[in-house]
Write an enzyme that holds these catalytic residues in place. Sequence first.
Site, short mmCIF file in Angstrom:
data_model
loop_
_atom_site.label_atom_id
_atom_site.label_comp_id
_atom_site.label_asym_id
_atom_site.label_seq_id
_atom_site.Cartn_x
_atom_site.Cartn_y
_atom_site.Cartn_z
CD GLU A 1 -3.20 -0.68 2.17
OE1 GLU A 1 -2.95 0.28 3.11
OE2 GLU A 1 -4.36 -1.10 1.83
CG HIS B 1 9.14 -29.21 -0.65
ND1 HIS B 1 9.90 -30.40 -1.32
CD2 HIS B 1 9.50 -28.79 0.17
CE1 HIS B 1 10.98 -30.54 -0.21
NE2 HIS B 1 10.89 -29.60 0.55
CE LYS C 1 -11.80 0.59 1.90
NZ LYS C 1 -11.36 1.03 3.01
O1 PA5 Z 1 -3.50 0.88 5.85
C1 PA5 Z 1 -4.57 1.43 5.80
O2 PA5 Z 1 -4.82 2.56 5.96
C2 PA5 Z 1 -5.65 0.51 5.50
O3 PA5 Z 1 -5.54 -0.81 5.12
C3 PA5 Z 1 -6.75 0.45 6.58
O4 PA5 Z 1 -6.15 -0.13 7.67
C4 PA5 Z 1 -7.70 -0.66 6.07
O5 PA5 Z 1 -8.45 -0.17 4.92
C5 PA5 Z 1 -8.96 -0.18 7.49
O6 PA5 Z 1 -9.41 0.88 7.08
P1 PA5 Z 1 -10.27 1.48 8.57
O7 PA5 Z 1 -9.16 1.38 9.87
O8 PA5 Z 1 -10.58 2.80 8.25
O9 PA5 Z 1 -11.35 0.43 8.66
#
Ligand code: PA5
Length: 397
Positions: free
Chosen positions: A266, A287, A388
């Site tokens: 990310e 393996h 989303k």
């Molecule tokens: O690293 C990030 O910001 C994302 O992976 C969020 O943690 C994840 O999408 C969950 O989001 P939220 O804490 O708003 O539910």
Amino acid sequence: MIRFDFKTYTREFIKEEEYNYLYSKKDNYIKMLQNSPMTGWMRPIEKELVEDIKQTAFQIKKDFDCLVVIGIGGSFLGSYAFHNIFKRYFNDTSFEVIYAGTTLSSKYLDELLNYLRNKNFCINVISKSGTTLETTITYKVLKDLLKRKYTKEELKKHIIITTDKQVGTLREEVKEEQYKSFVIPEDIGGRYSFMTPAHLLPLALNYPIEEIVDGYYDGKRLIDLAFEYAVTRRVLYSKRKYVENFCVYEECLSPFTEWLKQLFGETEGKNGVGIFPTSCVHTRDLHSLGQFIQEGNKIIFETFIKVDNSDNYIDYKGKDLQEINNIVLDSVAKAHYQGGVPCLEIEMSELSIENVTALIYFFMLSAAFSGLLFGANPFDQPGVEVYKKEVREALGK
Ligand code: PA5
């Protein structure tokens, strides 16, 4: 103790002048990072907050059979990875923590409901935005179960919300229902939130929280090495090594590689560039994927996480099994390097809280540097929003 070797099995792929050119910019990148508005995770955590977390954990253990953590991505992976490293494979005696909210599987949720039906459980719902679909659905379903058993007043004891300080539906719920709550600070994104109540509360049920805090901040001393790691990866990327395979030789480290994948994926994967992170648990995956890594498409480099010593001694023909496991690791790194796969190594003296937490900080620093080296904002994830939005439209919201 943690040792790093980014040179032995990369030397054929990295020209010294290329590496030195990028590394010479270290001070600029440190400044860029320090000036970033999203680096609350580098700031010391307040003592009062640690006390509050400890107190809350103590109360949960006193009043309940188990804690259900509801969260996804950065809102659960850190504590989930840590807990899996330190809990026992069999006959685990730690306080039960169930991690839910990571799936829309009705089979999973239905079976979880059946499991919890006669349990005295507490929920810690964790979401910075408060709008994440998986978290929202799981929370509603489990809360409905609690509502059928308890009065509105009793419910207050069973629900703890960890979310943004000001905004979002969960914060509104805290205000309305007077639930116990914790804050994920505005300047800390999900995948960088290990040193916040999002992870520290679930961990405080089973582990000495001060040790976790101290170990984490001790990771600050690794800042130069974190930059070195980021630069090495960046140079390898310029040699068309587009995939990083995190290799562990302990099954219990598998969730840690999930945390790493989210952290780097990310952080870097933006604007059409970035290294794709993947992982293997060896020796099992030697393996299955071993063949591809050795002789397949040469887009891969690897980072091995090695653990020198184990408390569990198993003798095999006069050799400690841990030693054998590490002999295999060393041989694999050598073989893969010969097959055109650069290999980096991170070696912990043992799986201790001190080593693991320092490594968490190291990787967070390194991922942030890496994002900057790719010219990306290391702290956002606009791509996640795209799907989303599609889902929201498909669900008619
Ligand atoms: O690293 C990030 O910001 C994302 O992976 C969020 O943690 C994840 O999408 C969950 O989001 P939220 O804490 O708003 O539910």
